[in-house]
Write a protein that holds these residues in place. Structure first.
Motif, PDB file in Angstrom:
ATOM      1  N   GLU A 197      32.771  34.510  39.316  1.00  0.00           N
ATOM      2  CA  GLU A 197      33.330  33.808  40.503  1.00  0.00           C
ATOM      3  C   GLU A 197      34.848  34.473  40.430  1.00  0.00           C
ATOM      4  OE1 GLU A 197      34.467  31.555  43.793  1.00  0.00           O
ATOM      5  OE2 GLU A 197      32.501  31.634  42.719  1.00  0.00           O
ATOM      6  N   CYS A 198      35.573  34.666  39.526  1.00  0.00           N
ATOM      7  CA  CYS A 198      36.980  35.197  39.501  1.00  0.00           C
ATOM      8  C   CYS A 198      36.978  36.612  40.342  1.00  0.00           C
ATOM      9  CB  CYS A 198      37.482  35.365  38.177  1.00  0.00           C
ATOM     10  SG  CYS A 198      39.036  35.963  37.940  1.00  0.00           S
ATOM     11  N   VAL A 199      35.830  37.495  39.832  1.00  0.00           N
ATOM     12  CA  VAL A 199      35.595  38.782  40.435  1.00  0.00           C
ATOM     13  C   VAL A 199      35.359  38.616  42.143  1.00  0.00           C
ATOM     14  CG1 VAL A 199      34.079  40.754  40.534  1.00  0.00           C
ATOM     15  CG2 VAL A 199      34.888  39.916  38.535  1.00  0.00           C
ATOM     16  N   ARG A 200      34.636  37.564  42.311  1.00  0.00           N
ATOM     17  CA  ARG A 200      34.228  37.569  43.714  1.00  0.00           C
ATOM     18  C   ARG A 200      35.461  37.051  44.559  1.00  0.00           C
ATOM     19  NH1 ARG A 200      29.149  35.076  42.066  1.00  0.00           N
ATOM     20  NH2 ARG A 200      30.160  32.864  41.758  1.00  0.00           N
ATOM     21  N   THR A 201      36.289  36.342  44.046  1.00  0.00           N
ATOM     22  CA  THR A 201      37.471  35.882  44.614  1.00  0.00           C
ATOM     23  C   THR A 201      38.514  36.911  44.930  1.00  0.00           C
ATOM     24  OG1 THR A 201      37.431  33.468  43.784  1.00  0.00           O
ATOM     25  CG2 THR A 201      39.386  34.201  44.554  1.00  0.00           C
ATOM     26  N   LEU A 202      38.591  37.606  43.704  1.00  0.00           N
ATOM     27  CA  LEU A 202      39.525  38.716  43.695  1.00  0.00           C
ATOM     28  C   LEU A 202      39.184  39.897  45.027  1.00  0.00           C
ATOM     29  CD1 LEU A 202      40.091  39.352  40.151  1.00  0.00           C
ATOM     30  CD2 LEU A 202      41.982  38.599  41.848  1.00  0.00           C
ATOM     31  N   ARG A 203      37.763  40.367  44.953  1.00  0.00           N
ATOM     32  CA  ARG A 203      37.360  41.132  45.621  1.00  0.00           C
ATOM     33  C   ARG A 203      37.415  40.824  47.374  1.00  0.00           C
ATOM     34  NH1 ARG A 203      31.861  42.556  42.574  1.00  0.00           N
ATOM     35  NH2 ARG A 203      32.601  44.299  41.357  1.00  0.00           N
ATOM     36  N   LEU A 252      43.175  41.894  36.128  1.00  0.00           N
ATOM     37  CA  LEU A 252      41.792  42.055  36.848  1.00  0.00           C
ATOM     38  C   LEU A 252      41.673  42.686  38.224  1.00  0.00           C
ATOM     39  CD1 LEU A 252      38.660  42.136  36.035  1.00  0.00           C
ATOM     40  CD2 LEU A 252      38.889  39.679  36.827  1.00  0.00           C
ATOM     41  N   GLY A 253      42.584  42.023  39.156  1.00  0.00           N
ATOM     42  CA  GLY A 253      42.583  42.339  40.330  1.00  0.00           C
ATOM     43  C   GLY A 253      43.074  43.812  40.490  1.00  0.00           C
ATOM     44  N   ILE A 254      43.989  44.253  39.766  1.00  0.00           N
ATOM     45  CA  ILE A 254      44.540  45.585  39.832  1.00  0.00           C
ATOM     46  C   ILE A 254      43.424  46.383  39.398  1.00  0.00           C
ATOM     47  CG2 ILE A 254      46.184  47.067  38.966  1.00  0.00           C
ATOM     48  CD1 ILE A 254      48.142  44.908  38.737  1.00  0.00           C
ATOM     49  N   LEU A 258      41.899  49.612  41.603  1.00  0.00           N
ATOM     50  CA  LEU A 258      42.028  51.052  40.989  1.00  0.00           C
ATOM     51  C   LEU A 258      40.732  51.757  40.876  1.00  0.00           C
ATOM     52  CD1 LEU A 258      45.030  50.493  38.426  1.00  0.00           C
ATOM     53  CD2 LEU A 258      45.185  51.562  40.684  1.00  0.00           C
ATOM     54  N   THR A 259      39.638  50.903  40.503  1.00  0.00           N
ATOM     55  CA  THR A 259      38.260  51.454  40.337  1.00  0.00           C
ATOM     56  C   THR A 259      37.398  51.349  41.302  1.00  0.00           C
ATOM     57  OG1 THR A 259      37.815  49.357  39.048  1.00  0.00           O
ATOM     58  CG2 THR A 259      38.745  51.025  37.819  1.00  0.00           C
ATOM     59  N   GLU A 260      37.494  50.361  42.270  1.00  0.00           N
ATOM     60  CA  GLU A 260      36.610  50.187  43.328  1.00  0.00           C
ATOM     61  C   GLU A 260      36.938  50.781  44.809  1.00  0.00           C
ATOM     62  OE1 GLU A 260      34.318  46.265  41.436  1.00  0.00           O
ATOM     63  OE2 GLU A 260      35.487  46.040  43.306  1.00  0.00           O
ATOM     64  N   LYS A 261      38.208  50.938  44.704  1.00  0.00           N
ATOM     65  CA  LYS A 261      38.621  51.233  46.115  1.00  0.00           C
ATOM     66  C   LYS A 261      39.024  52.919  46.243  1.00  0.00           C
ATOM     67  CE  LYS A 261      40.974  46.984  47.982  1.00  0.00           C
ATOM     68  NZ  LYS A 261      40.264  47.091  49.316  1.00  0.00           N
ATOM     69  N   GLU A 262      38.865  53.498  47.528  1.00  0.00           N
ATOM     70  CA  GLU A 262      39.149  54.756  47.687  1.00  0.00           C
ATOM     71  C   GLU A 262      40.747  54.956  48.075  1.00  0.00           C
ATOM     72  OE1 GLU A 262      37.083  57.231  47.190  1.00  0.00           O
ATOM     73  OE2 GLU A 262      35.571  56.029  46.430  1.00  0.00           O
ATOM     74  N   THR A 263      41.171  53.881  48.714  1.00  0.00           N
ATOM     75  CA  THR A 263      42.615  53.911  48.526  1.00  0.00           C
ATOM     76  C   THR A 263      43.381  52.954  48.030  1.00  0.00           C
ATOM     77  OG1 THR A 263      42.701  52.943  50.775  1.00  0.00           O
ATOM     78  CG2 THR A 263      42.609  55.203  51.040  1.00  0.00           C
ATOM     79  N   VAL A 264      44.603  52.800  47.801  1.00  0.00           N
ATOM     80  CA  VAL A 264      45.252  51.723  46.765  1.00  0.00           C
ATOM     81  C   VAL A 264      46.518  51.687  47.740  1.00  0.00           C
ATOM     82  CG1 VAL A 264      46.016  50.782  44.826  1.00  0.00           C
ATOM     83  CG2 VAL A 264      44.177  52.499  44.920  1.00  0.00           C
TER      84      VAL A 264
END
Length: 268
Positions: A197-203, A252-254, A258-264
């Protein structure tokens, strides 16, 4: 040597579509090379990469339920990639800490608009054969088996204000590729409802173009490189499980950005 026979049989069987046979030969080669050369030898690391690629091959772009068989394959791949990560981090081919810190943003003074976080400098020819291919889309699965004749600059994500392509070269650093691969697989294996749930919320928050501080990103990258992506992520998840640790959730959000986005995007 017998290990070489197993290695090339694994490649040939994989080309013919016999993944089960290929995996068996790759695993035999891995055990032999670990016994003969140890885990920090370039020949052993080469078969780690091969084995990880083979066990993940049936699940490229897989979006379904994580079955026990898939879970076992992911864990084996993570184990191989972690050893690959440690080899790159500890190899004498990687530059010293002076090189590591030279490209990192400092907290004082002015910051260039196109500054870059550098995880390490150029790898030598010894490790150039160990490059892995990562898909260009949202998937964290490997797509190709790359072998180069010279290693690219190993650099991390490009810091952007507010949005710049995440990588400065056509091929991101090997350490950064491995970090993305390991984190992606680890997140797929999450079973704890609170963690999921935490990962879903952060995404969902990331989809709203949430900004982060450049200094925070620098610290997270250094921590990931200091231990390993798997160990660091496990530590964050443990802190989240122990209580309402807002700092752990922030970290975790950072990591996800850093690992899932093409741009930061970074706050100014």
């Amino acid at each position: 040597m017998i290990s070489e026979v197993h290695f090339h049989l694994a490649e040939s069987l994989a080309d013919k579509g016999d993944l089960d046979g290929a995996i068996q030969h790759s695993q035999k080669c891995r055990k032999m090379r670990e016994r003969c050369y140890g885990q920090m030898d370039v020949r052993t690391v080469e078969v780690y990469k091969q084995c990880a690629k083979l066990v993940l091959a049936p699940y490229i772009d897989y979006k379904g339920v994580i079955t026990p068989q898939i879970r076992l394959a992911y864990r084996e791949a993570i184990n191989c990639y972690e050893k690959f990560f440690r080899f790159l981090k500890n190899s004498k081919s990687v530059s010293s800490n002076k090189g590591l810190n030279s490209g990192i943003l400092s907290s004082g003074g002015s910051v260039s608009r196109f500054s870059m976080i550098s995880i390490s400098h150029v790898l030598t020819e010894q490790t150039s054969r160990l490059m892995i291919g990562i898909g260009n889309g949202s998937s964290n699965r490997p797509t190709t088996y790359l072998e180069g004749t010279c290693a690219p600059p190993t650099v991390g994500p490009l810091l952007s204000f507010p949005s710049i392509p995440a990588f400065a070269s056509p091929r991101p650093s090997l350490l950064h590729q491995l970090t993305k691969q390991i984190i992606g697989l680890k997140l797929d294996l999450l079973e704890n409802p609170r963690h999921k749930e935490c990962v879903r919320t952060l995404r969902a928050t990331d989809d709203q173009n949430q900004k982060i501080e450049a200094t925070e990103a620098k610290e997270i990258i250094l921590r990931l490189a200091a231990v390993s992506p798997s160990v660091y992520l496990d530590g964050i998840l443990s802190r989240i499980e122990d209580g309402d640790d807002e700092e752990a959730v922030r970290e975790l959000g950072i990591v996800l950005q850093l690992t899932e986005k093409e741009t930061v995007g970074f706050s100014q």
